[in-house]
Design a protein around this motif. Structure first.
Motif, PDB file in Angstrom:
ATOM      1  N   SER A 166     -61.210  89.950  19.469  1.00  0.00           N
ATOM      2  CA  SER A 166     -60.033  90.508  19.014  1.00  0.00           C
ATOM      3  C   SER A 166     -60.390  91.901  18.436  1.00  0.00           C
ATOM      4  O   SER A 166     -61.300  91.893  17.713  1.00  0.00           O
ATOM      5  N   THR A 167     -59.489  92.852  18.694  1.00  0.00           N
ATOM      6  CA  THR A 167     -59.795  94.178  18.299  1.00  0.00           C
ATOM      7  C   THR A 167     -59.432  94.122  16.848  1.00  0.00           C
ATOM      8  O   THR A 167     -60.001  94.946  15.941  1.00  0.00           O
ATOM      9  N   THR A 168     -58.590  93.224  16.202  1.00  0.00           N
ATOM     10  CA  THR A 168     -58.429  93.385  14.958  1.00  0.00           C
ATOM     11  C   THR A 168     -59.287  92.257  14.227  1.00  0.00           C
ATOM     12  O   THR A 168     -59.300  92.391  12.712  1.00  0.00           O
ATOM     13  N   GLY A 169     -60.018  91.595  14.736  1.00  0.00           N
ATOM     14  CA  GLY A 169     -61.126  90.697  14.102  1.00  0.00           C
ATOM     15  C   GLY A 169     -60.537  89.273  13.825  1.00  0.00           C
ATOM     16  O   GLY A 169     -60.876  88.503  13.404  1.00  0.00           O
ATOM     17  N   THR A 170     -58.996  89.491  13.884  1.00  0.00           N
ATOM     18  CA  THR A 170     -58.342  87.940  13.789  1.00  0.00           C
ATOM     19  C   THR A 170     -58.317  87.355  15.076  1.00  0.00           C
ATOM     20  O   THR A 170     -58.073  87.946  16.182  1.00  0.00           O
ATOM     21  N   PRO A 171     -58.651  86.196  15.131  1.00  0.00           N
ATOM     22  CA  PRO A 171     -58.554  85.359  16.351  1.00  0.00           C
ATOM     23  C   PRO A 171     -57.348  84.960  16.533  1.00  0.00           C
ATOM     24  O   PRO A 171     -56.430  84.647  15.542  1.00  0.00           O
ATOM     25  N   MET A 172     -56.711  84.639  17.733  1.00  0.00           N
ATOM     26  CA  MET A 172     -55.440  83.951  18.127  1.00  0.00           C
ATOM     27  C   MET A 172     -55.924  82.765  18.420  1.00  0.00           C
ATOM     28  O   MET A 172     -56.486  82.584  19.598  1.00  0.00           O
ATOM     29  N   PRO A 173     -55.437  81.697  17.842  1.00  0.00           N
ATOM     30  CA  PRO A 173     -55.849  80.233  18.332  1.00  0.00           C
ATOM     31  C   PRO A 173     -55.086  79.882  19.429  1.00  0.00           C
ATOM     32  O   PRO A 173     -54.099  80.408  19.635  1.00  0.00           O
ATOM     33  N   GLN A 227     -53.567  83.410  28.457  1.00  0.00           N
ATOM     34  CA  GLN A 227     -53.714  84.142  27.109  1.00  0.00           C
ATOM     35  C   GLN A 227     -53.155  83.246  26.023  1.00  0.00           C
ATOM     36  O   GLN A 227     -53.737  82.820  25.147  1.00  0.00           O
ATOM     37  N   ILE A 228     -51.906  82.638  26.097  1.00  0.00           N
ATOM     38  CA  ILE A 228     -51.297  82.057  25.301  1.00  0.00           C
ATOM     39  C   ILE A 228     -51.746  80.629  24.974  1.00  0.00           C
ATOM     40  O   ILE A 228     -51.850  80.003  24.298  1.00  0.00           O
ATOM     41  N   MET A 229     -52.072  80.051  26.233  1.00  0.00           N
ATOM     42  CA  MET A 229     -52.813  78.703  26.102  1.00  0.00           C
ATOM     43  C   MET A 229     -54.151  78.756  25.507  1.00  0.00           C
ATOM     44  O   MET A 229     -54.484  77.994  24.755  1.00  0.00           O
ATOM     45  N   LEU A 242     -53.199  91.590  12.263  1.00  0.00           N
ATOM     46  CA  LEU A 242     -52.970  90.410  12.902  1.00  0.00           C
ATOM     47  C   LEU A 242     -52.808  90.474  14.342  1.00  0.00           C
ATOM     48  O   LEU A 242     -53.695  90.368  14.827  1.00  0.00           O
ATOM     49  N   GLY A 243     -51.338  90.306  14.879  1.00  0.00           N
ATOM     50  CA  GLY A 243     -51.333  90.310  16.282  1.00  0.00           C
ATOM     51  C   GLY A 243     -50.870  91.725  16.726  1.00  0.00           C
ATOM     52  O   GLY A 243     -50.261  92.392  15.918  1.00  0.00           O
ATOM     53  N   THR A 244     -51.079  92.086  17.971  1.00  0.00           N
ATOM     54  CA  THR A 244     -50.740  93.502  18.570  1.00  0.00           C
ATOM     55  C   THR A 244     -49.352  93.444  19.167  1.00  0.00           C
ATOM     56  O   THR A 244     -48.879  92.401  19.085  1.00  0.00           O
ATOM     57  N   ASP A 245     -48.870  94.582  19.597  1.00  0.00           N
ATOM     58  CA  ASP A 245     -47.633  94.937  19.972  1.00  0.00           C
ATOM     59  C   ASP A 245     -47.717  94.153  21.396  1.00  0.00           C
ATOM     60  O   ASP A 245     -48.305  94.465  22.155  1.00  0.00           O
ATOM     61  N   LEU A 246     -46.665  93.409  21.501  1.00  0.00           N
ATOM     62  CA  LEU A 246     -46.306  92.724  22.860  1.00  0.00           C
ATOM     63  C   LEU A 246     -45.119  93.232  23.700  1.00  0.00           C
ATOM     64  O   LEU A 246     -44.898  92.671  24.773  1.00  0.00           O
ATOM     65  N   THR A 247     -44.683  94.367  23.273  1.00  0.00           N
ATOM     66  CA  THR A 247     -43.416  94.871  23.980  1.00  0.00           C
ATOM     67  C   THR A 247     -43.875  96.375  24.591  1.00  0.00           C
ATOM     68  O   THR A 247     -43.217  96.747  25.554  1.00  0.00           O
ATOM     69  N   ASP A 248     -44.959  96.690  24.524  1.00  0.00           N
ATOM     70  CA  ASP A 248     -45.405  97.904  25.154  1.00  0.00           C
ATOM     71  C   ASP A 248     -46.297  97.801  26.499  1.00  0.00           C
ATOM     72  O   ASP A 248     -46.870  96.572  26.494  1.00  0.00           O
ATOM     73  N   PRO A 249     -46.458  98.564  27.392  1.00  0.00           N
ATOM     74  CA  PRO A 249     -47.151  97.978  28.427  1.00  0.00           C
ATOM     75  C   PRO A 249     -48.651  98.228  28.521  1.00  0.00           C
ATOM     76  O   PRO A 249     -49.351  98.291  29.348  1.00  0.00           O
ATOM     77  N   GLN A 250     -49.000  98.460  27.234  1.00  0.00           N
ATOM     78  CA  GLN A 250     -50.753  98.546  27.039  1.00  0.00           C
ATOM     79  C   GLN A 250     -51.347  97.198  26.573  1.00  0.00           C
ATOM     80  O   GLN A 250     -50.795  96.630  25.554  1.00  0.00           O
ATOM     81  N   TRP A 251     -52.104  96.591  27.262  1.00  0.00           N
ATOM     82  CA  TRP A 251     -52.557  95.257  27.177  1.00  0.00           C
ATOM     83  C   TRP A 251     -54.109  95.606  26.897  1.00  0.00           C
ATOM     84  O   TRP A 251     -54.667  96.256  27.359  1.00  0.00           O
TER      85      TRP A 251
END
Ligand code: HEC
Length: 155
Positions: free
Chosen positions: A120-127, A110-112, A88-97
């Motif tokens: 997406s690396t997971t194949g799942t889109p973030m709307p 990104q959030i907009m 689903l969504g990736t880790d947002l706490t580590d410094p790897q973006w």
């Protein structure tokens, strides 16, 4: 026949009583909402970094915490602890973006805009806005929260 009937009624009462007692004992935990169906609680003891990017305030970080776990529905893909959920969504706490460069502005963008499935690396889109209806100000607040999570030492 009359004995039979009496025995049956007695047995039914015993079962009912036992049922009532047992139900009452079990009712308490059953009333707690299942964790996944409810907005996750905001971060306990949220740490606000001493120095924040220009335009970001401690209040925005706190509001962003609420939005992440509520109206913004970010937690459904990134996890209540923002450490990501498989596929689903990736880790947002580590410094790897992957899509942002770690800056506050890049997080707002990104959030907009979100991420289409093909990027997406997971194949799942973030709307866009995570698929929620949060306002521009709420996007800025939740970006402040994500920035704070990933920059515990501040600027
Ligand atoms: C429907 C699932 C979903 C929701 C809801 C969602 N995201 Fe995402 N998010 C993703 C996916 C998928 C990616 C891209 C991950 C990848 O490429 O592997 C992503 C990427 C990101 C990134 C960039 C991460 C990086 O490494 O560059 C940020 C920041 C982010 N999301 C924040 C949020 C915030 C804040 C919210 C709530 C407003 C939110 N997301 C809601 C699925 C979601």
């Amino acid at each position: 026949m009359s004995f039979h009937r009496h025995a049956w009624v007695t047995a039914a009462c015993v079962v009912t009583l036992a049922g009532c007692g047992g139900e009452q004992a079990q009712q308490q935990p059953a009333e707690e909402p299942p964790a996944a169906a409810q907005p996750a609680p905001a971060t306990p003891g949220l740490a606000i970094p001493a120095t924040l990017p220009p335009g970001v305030t401690a209040d925005m970080v706190r509001q962003g915490d609420e939005i992440f776990h509520g109206a913004g529905i970010c937690f459904t893909c990134h996890g209540a602890d923002a450490k990501g959920l498989p596929n689903l969504g990736t880790d947002l706490t580590d410094p790897q973006w992957i899509h942002v460069d770690g800056s506050y502005e890049s997080m707002v963008n990104q959030i907009m805009a979100g991420t289409p499935a093909e990027k997406s690396t997971t194949g799942t889109p973030m709307p866009p806005r995570g698929g929620s209806t949060i306002t521009d100000d709420q996007v800025k607040a939740v970006a402040a929260y994500v920035w704070a999570l990933s920059h515990p030492g501040g600027m």
